[in-house]
Design an enzyme around this catalytic site. Sequence first.
Site, short mmCIF file in Angstrom:
data_model
loop_
_atom_site.label_atom_id
_atom_site.label_comp_id
_atom_site.label_asym_id
_atom_site.label_seq_id
_atom_site.Cartn_x
_atom_site.Cartn_y
_atom_site.Cartn_z
CD GLU A 194 -2.09 -2.21 1.18
OE1 GLU A 194 -0.99 -2.66 1.51
OE2 GLU A 194 -3.10 -2.92 0.96
CG HIS A 251 -9.71 -7.18 8.60
ND1 HIS A 251 -8.83 -7.75 9.49
CD2 HIS A 251 -9.16 -7.32 7.37
CE1 HIS A 251 -7.79 -8.24 8.82
NE2 HIS A 251 -7.97 -7.99 7.54
#
Lengths: 396, 362
Positions: B90, B159
């Site tokens: 990322e 998450h």
Amino acid sequence: MALSRLASSSSSSRSADLLKPLCSAISLRRPISTDTTPITVETSVPFTSHQCDTPSRSVQTNAKELLTFFRDMALMRRMEIAADSLYKAKLIRGFCHLYDGQEAVAVGMEASITKKDCIITAYRDHCTFVARGGTLLEVFAELMGRQAGCSRGKGGSMHFYKKDSNFYGGHGIVGAQVPLGCGLAFAQKYSKDEAVTFALYGDGAANQGQLFEALNISALWDLPAILVCENNHYGMGTAEWRAAKSPAYYKRGDYAPGLKVDGMDALAVKQACTFAKEHALKNGPIILEMDTYRYHGHSMSDPGSTYRTRDEITGVRQERDPVERIRKLILSHDLATEKELKDIEKEIRKEVDDAIAQAKENPLPESSELFTNVYAKGLGVESFGADRKEVRAVLP
Amino acid sequence: MLGIVRQKMLEQSLKKIPPAVSVLRSYSSAAKQMTIRDALNSALDEEMSADSKVFLMGEEVGEYQGAYKITKGLLDKYGPERVLDTPITEAGFTGVAVGAAYYGVKPVVEFMTFNFSMQAIDHIINSAAKTNYMSSGQISVPIVFRGPNGAAAGVGAQHSQCYAAWYASCPGLKVLAPYSSEDARGLLKAAIRDPDPVVFLENELLYGESFPVSDEVLDSSFCLPIGKAKIERKGKDVTIAAYSKMVGYALKAAETLEKDGIDAEVINLRSIRPLDRSMINASVRKTSRLVTVEEAFPQHGVGAEICASIVEESFAYLDAPVERIAGADVPMPYAANLERMAVPQVEDIVRAAKRTCYRSVS
């Protein structure tokens, strides 16, 4: 040692013979600054490579280029020293990272590329900005936070930009500029522009994870990205051997080829960058490690002498100074006299002093500038000052 | 007489249909239904078709057709130069995308979830959001960061976080949170066309939900304004302001409240930054009561900002203290019963609304 070899070789070379008649008549000196008769010079040391061939040690240059190198580097040197004084006089605030000693990298790189190629660097950006066409006034005004600054006073020392010359800053977060630079290369390839991006970083930043992530993507997608490690051997106060298990930065690309270059030799830098551009356009990313040195500390807050000896600093200044190298080359090739070079330096001092005087007169930004450029498209939304009942503005 | 009964039944059933009822009435054709997934996919498709500078980047967006199938079919249609599968890096690929935006092309970066955007947050904030300002307008950053945000179902603490408040606190960013398919289409198109960095917060659990869409919404030129909220349900007794999935919960709460004679006005924020303070304040000046709803952690959140805005601008109009309903102040647990307690439920919104009306909540 290399220079004496140069002097003896030049006196027997054909090009020096060609120049001899010109040297005798002072009135014929004027054409020197436009003289493009080719001269061949050897780099100080051969290039070392990783996973690729090395470019030749023989560099093509000419009087015009050498004089331009001298002038540009002397200007940068004078500019950075003047910035030191301004900082101590408290006219420059915050961070100020000076580039004196490293000028050959900026100047040699610029000589090998066009303004279609992009450059992005970290916070030691004043000279790179000037090499890309920035003016002294823009530099000093920005450092002092004035309207005539290249970022109109809103960026500061670490945030110089010149988009019309494809200079993308000017970044304060160590290592961030490397993925950004690979992104510029991506966009150049996407737009089919046939140009490359040079993403500069230091030996300190060379250990950043995001660099390897960006290199991986660049190699996978064959991006025309050239990663240039300006190895001045110290990441702030930490010597390279204390920060990197492997300080052979040109090899750290693993699958990506690399070249080690004497970063104090502007001609070697030029040769390496020309080689790298050709490589990157055809084969994707390549790493250039520029062996260079900064005379100042990391920034104006760092004396630069607690982690290295004064002997080391003066040693480099005596043996490897980039401006002195070009001066000696010019003199040994009889391209100009000592007096002429000194006159150039006098001119430069005056230019720098004039720019500083002009910058000092330049006003600070208008208060309304606090709220400009937050967005490119403000949508008429409101923004607030410290006391929102007192200071509100509609974003343009 | 039968006709009147049938009319009343029709009116009741029409009231139950979520957004775009009024839009439906102005178009004679039967309302088409569209899932959020299709809304996002069609928006990406149309914007890529209209502007060759737009390209997609992210993990699994190409050959896998998208981790949540949002980018389905786009690789086949536009090719690997415009739909790029990235490695799982990322920080690296976000930096590459921002650098490309500096040059003038228009990346749409997908984060598989916004939890992973934290690995790239330096590029979103320092490289994207602040650059136009630091360069005094020389370098704008026309980039969109999109992906699912907030809680899904049973995915646990790492998450499930909602990042609306974090991104929306940063000047230089625009932060959008669609609820319906109309929102998804209009706001994503607006985001891609916008020259500034936009954080586009979707919701995984809404991807499969269908909403009615009018012909206007389906048109390729359709676009919604950034910075404007929408009144999903007009009311006069209490303002309920929410974003994303919570808008649906707020509408359900409004139905329940209606049975108790409380007429709630439900605002779909759509835009977290810029926040539509004027619409929210205008609504509270009308109703005199406020409940904010968000799935996110409560402290320093979107609801806190809205409450502050109301207290600053509309204090004299309040008849009751402002109320915040938010996710529980704990990392998201896995066990189903604890997870249920960690996110707002419709009854929480109803209870808070009743409190503002000084009604008994039992």
